[in-house]
Write a protein that holds these residues in place. Sequence first.
Motif, PDB file in Angstrom:
ATOM      1  N   GLU A  63     -30.494  23.871 -19.174  1.00 12.77           N
ATOM      2  CA  GLU A  63     -30.567  22.994 -20.334  1.00 12.77           C
ATOM      3  C   GLU A  63     -29.672  21.782 -20.106  1.00 12.77           C
ATOM      4  O   GLU A  63     -28.763  21.804 -19.297  1.00 12.77           O
ATOM      5  CB  GLU A  63     -30.117  23.731 -21.597  1.00 12.77           C
ATOM      6  N   TYR A  64     -29.923  20.738 -20.874  1.00 10.00           N
ATOM      7  CA  TYR A  64     -29.141  19.523 -20.698  1.00 10.00           C
ATOM      8  C   TYR A  64     -27.671  19.719 -21.035  1.00 10.00           C
ATOM      9  O   TYR A  64     -26.815  19.023 -20.519  1.00 10.00           O
ATOM     10  CB  TYR A  64     -29.732  18.384 -21.532  1.00 10.00           C
ATOM     11  N   ASP A  65     -27.363  20.682 -21.902  1.00 11.02           N
ATOM     12  CA  ASP A  65     -25.970  20.904 -22.265  1.00 11.02           C
ATOM     13  C   ASP A  65     -25.388  22.133 -21.576  1.00 11.02           C
ATOM     14  O   ASP A  65     -24.366  22.653 -21.992  1.00 11.02           O
ATOM     15  CB  ASP A  65     -25.847  21.082 -23.792  1.00 11.02           C
ATOM     16  N   SER A  66     -26.056  22.629 -20.533  1.00  9.65           N
ATOM     17  CA  SER A  66     -25.593  23.850 -19.881  1.00  9.65           C
ATOM     18  C   SER A  66     -24.543  23.525 -18.828  1.00  9.65           C
ATOM     19  O   SER A  66     -23.959  22.450 -18.796  1.00  9.65           O
ATOM     20  CB  SER A  66     -26.781  24.588 -19.261  1.00  9.65           C
ATOM     21  N   LEU A  67     -24.334  24.465 -17.924  1.00  9.18           N
ATOM     22  CA  LEU A  67     -23.296  24.299 -16.908  1.00  9.18           C
ATOM     23  C   LEU A  67     -23.555  23.124 -15.976  1.00  9.18           C
ATOM     24  O   LEU A  67     -22.638  22.505 -15.471  1.00  9.18           O
ATOM     25  CB  LEU A  67     -23.208  25.585 -16.071  1.00  9.18           C
ATOM     26  N   VAL A  68     -24.834  22.843 -15.717  1.00  2.73           N
ATOM     27  CA  VAL A  68     -25.171  21.738 -14.821  1.00  2.73           C
ATOM     28  C   VAL A  68     -25.256  20.450 -15.632  1.00  2.73           C
ATOM     29  O   VAL A  68     -26.016  20.371 -16.588  1.00  2.73           O
ATOM     30  CB  VAL A  68     -26.500  22.008 -14.096  1.00  2.73           C
ATOM     31  N   PRO A  69     -24.461  19.432 -15.289  1.00  5.35           N
ATOM     32  CA  PRO A  69     -24.433  18.207 -16.104  1.00  5.35           C
ATOM     33  C   PRO A  69     -25.782  17.513 -16.199  1.00  5.35           C
ATOM     34  O   PRO A  69     -26.611  17.611 -15.287  1.00  5.35           O
ATOM     35  CB  PRO A  69     -23.437  17.307 -15.356  1.00  5.35           C
ATOM     36  N   GLU A  70     -25.986  16.802 -17.292  1.00  6.49           N
ATOM     37  CA  GLU A  70     -27.254  16.113 -17.533  1.00  6.49           C
ATOM     38  C   GLU A  70     -27.595  15.130 -16.419  1.00  6.49           C
ATOM     39  O   GLU A  70     -28.742  14.973 -16.047  1.00  6.49           O
ATOM     40  CB  GLU A  70     -27.184  15.370 -18.875  1.00  6.49           C
ATOM     41  N   GLY A  71     -26.568  14.473 -15.890  1.00  3.87           N
ATOM     42  CA  GLY A  71     -26.806  13.464 -14.857  1.00  3.87           C
ATOM     43  C   GLY A  71     -27.311  14.044 -13.544  1.00  3.87           C
ATOM     44  O   GLY A  71     -27.783  13.325 -12.681  1.00  3.87           O
ATOM     45  N   PHE A  72     -27.210  15.363 -13.393  1.00  2.80           N
ATOM     46  CA  PHE A  72     -27.624  16.012 -12.149  1.00  2.80           C
ATOM     47  C   PHE A  72     -29.027  16.566 -12.340  1.00  2.80           C
ATOM     48  O   PHE A  72     -29.230  17.535 -13.060  1.00  2.80           O
ATOM     49  CB  PHE A  72     -26.650  17.137 -11.819  1.00  2.80           C
ATOM     50  N   ASN A  73     -29.999  15.927 -11.734  1.00  6.33           N
ATOM     51  CA  ASN A  73     -31.373  16.315 -11.960  1.00  6.33           C
ATOM     52  C   ASN A  73     -31.830  17.285 -10.874  1.00  6.33           C
ATOM     53  O   ASN A  73     -32.135  16.906  -9.759  1.00  6.33           O
ATOM     54  CB  ASN A  73     -32.283  15.074 -11.975  1.00  6.33           C
ATOM     55  N   MET A  74     -31.828  18.547 -11.235  1.00  2.00           N
ATOM     56  CA  MET A  74     -32.212  19.604 -10.306  1.00  2.00           C
ATOM     57  C   MET A  74     -33.629  19.377  -9.772  1.00  2.00           C
ATOM     58  O   MET A  74     -33.907  19.554  -8.591  1.00  2.00           O
ATOM     59  CB  MET A  74     -32.138  20.941 -11.044  1.00  2.00           C
ATOM     60  N   TYR A  75     -34.519  18.952 -10.666  1.00  2.00           N
ATOM     61  CA  TYR A  75     -35.915  18.809 -10.284  1.00  2.00           C
ATOM     62  C   TYR A  75     -36.097  17.755  -9.188  1.00  2.00           C
ATOM     63  O   TYR A  75     -36.871  17.951  -8.255  1.00  2.00           O
ATOM     64  CB  TYR A  75     -36.780  18.444 -11.492  1.00  2.00           C
ATOM     65  N   VAL A  76     -35.375  16.647  -9.296  1.00  2.00           N
ATOM     66  CA  VAL A  76     -35.524  15.572  -8.310  1.00  2.00           C
ATOM     67  C   VAL A  76     -35.180  16.088  -6.907  1.00  2.00           C
ATOM     68  O   VAL A  76     -35.847  15.758  -5.926  1.00  2.00           O
ATOM     69  CB  VAL A  76     -34.661  14.352  -8.687  1.00  2.00           C
TER      70      VAL A  76
END
Length: 293
Positions: A90-103
Motif C-alpha cells: 500500500e502507499y502508506d505501508s513499509l515501502v515508501p510511496e516514491g518507490f515504485n515496485m511495479y516499475v
Amino acid sequence: MSEHGSTLPRRQLGRYLREGRMESNMTIAEAAALMEWSESKLQRLETGNAEKIRVLDVRELCRIYDFDEEFTAALVGLAQQANVKSWWHEYDSLVPEGFNMYVGLESSARTLISYQPDLVPGLMQTADYARVLIEDYWPDAPAEQIDRRVQLRMRRQHLLTRKRAPATLDVVLHETALRRVVGSARTMAAQLRRVADMSTLPTIAVRVLPFSAGVPSGHTVGPFVILEFGRDGRNKPVDPTVVYLENFLGDLYLEKQAAVDRYHQAYHDLRRAALDENSSRDLLRRTAKEYAT
C-alpha cells in the motif's frame, strides 16, 4: 511459493542490492568481506534465495553502497515484506510511496500481457494524456514533481521501442477507454493515433473489446498485467510469472500458480471476444478522426 513467504520482494531486494554493488564497482568477494560473510551468502541474497533476511544486514549493505535514506527505507521495507506469507504493497505501508515496485518489475519483463477496461495503458500513453491523469491523481503536487512523473512514464515506454530485445506487449483495450475523454478531444485524438501507430510494431498487439462483446467471462474483470521474464538456456523461466493488480489504495502482486492460471484464462476469454488486430486498429483510427473533427 516457498514456506518463507513471497519470493517477489526478496527477488527485487536482491536485484537492487546487486545493482548497487556493481555501481559501486565492487566484486562479490569485496562486498562479502566488508560484511564478514562468505561469498555464497551474499550471492544467495542477491539472487533472492536467502532463507533469512535481517534488516540490520540490509541497512549495512545500503550504507556500504552509499544508498540515500529514501532508497534505504524502500529496501528495508522489502526485507521486512520478504517473510510475509501474503503481502500487500500500500502507499502508506513499509515501502515508501516514491518507490515504485511495479516499475522495477516492468523494466525486467520480457512479455507483458494486459487488460485495460477504462484507460490506455501507461506504456502507450502520450505525455499529454499521462499529464491529465497524474495531475488529477496528485492535485496538490508541485509542477516539477508532476513533470518528473510524466517523464518517468515516458521513459518506461523505452522497453517497447528499444532496438535490442524490445519487450513484447499484448493488450486488450475495452472500447470504454476509447470513448472515455481524458483531457481534451485533441488529447484523445493524438492518444488513439499513438496506440494505432504502436500496434503496427511486430512486438505489440492491440485488440479492442467492443461494447457489443458483452461480458466474455461472465464476470467483470478489473485491469491487470501479467509479467513474464523470459526463459534461460534450459527453457526454464528466469523468474516466476507475476500478475499485477492496481488498486486505488495499493498494489497487489500475485505469484501463486493457480492465480496466474486464472488470469491467463481470463485474458484468453477477453482476447477471443475482442476484435482482431486490423479491425482494432481501424476502430482506433476512426475514433481518433471523430475526436479531431
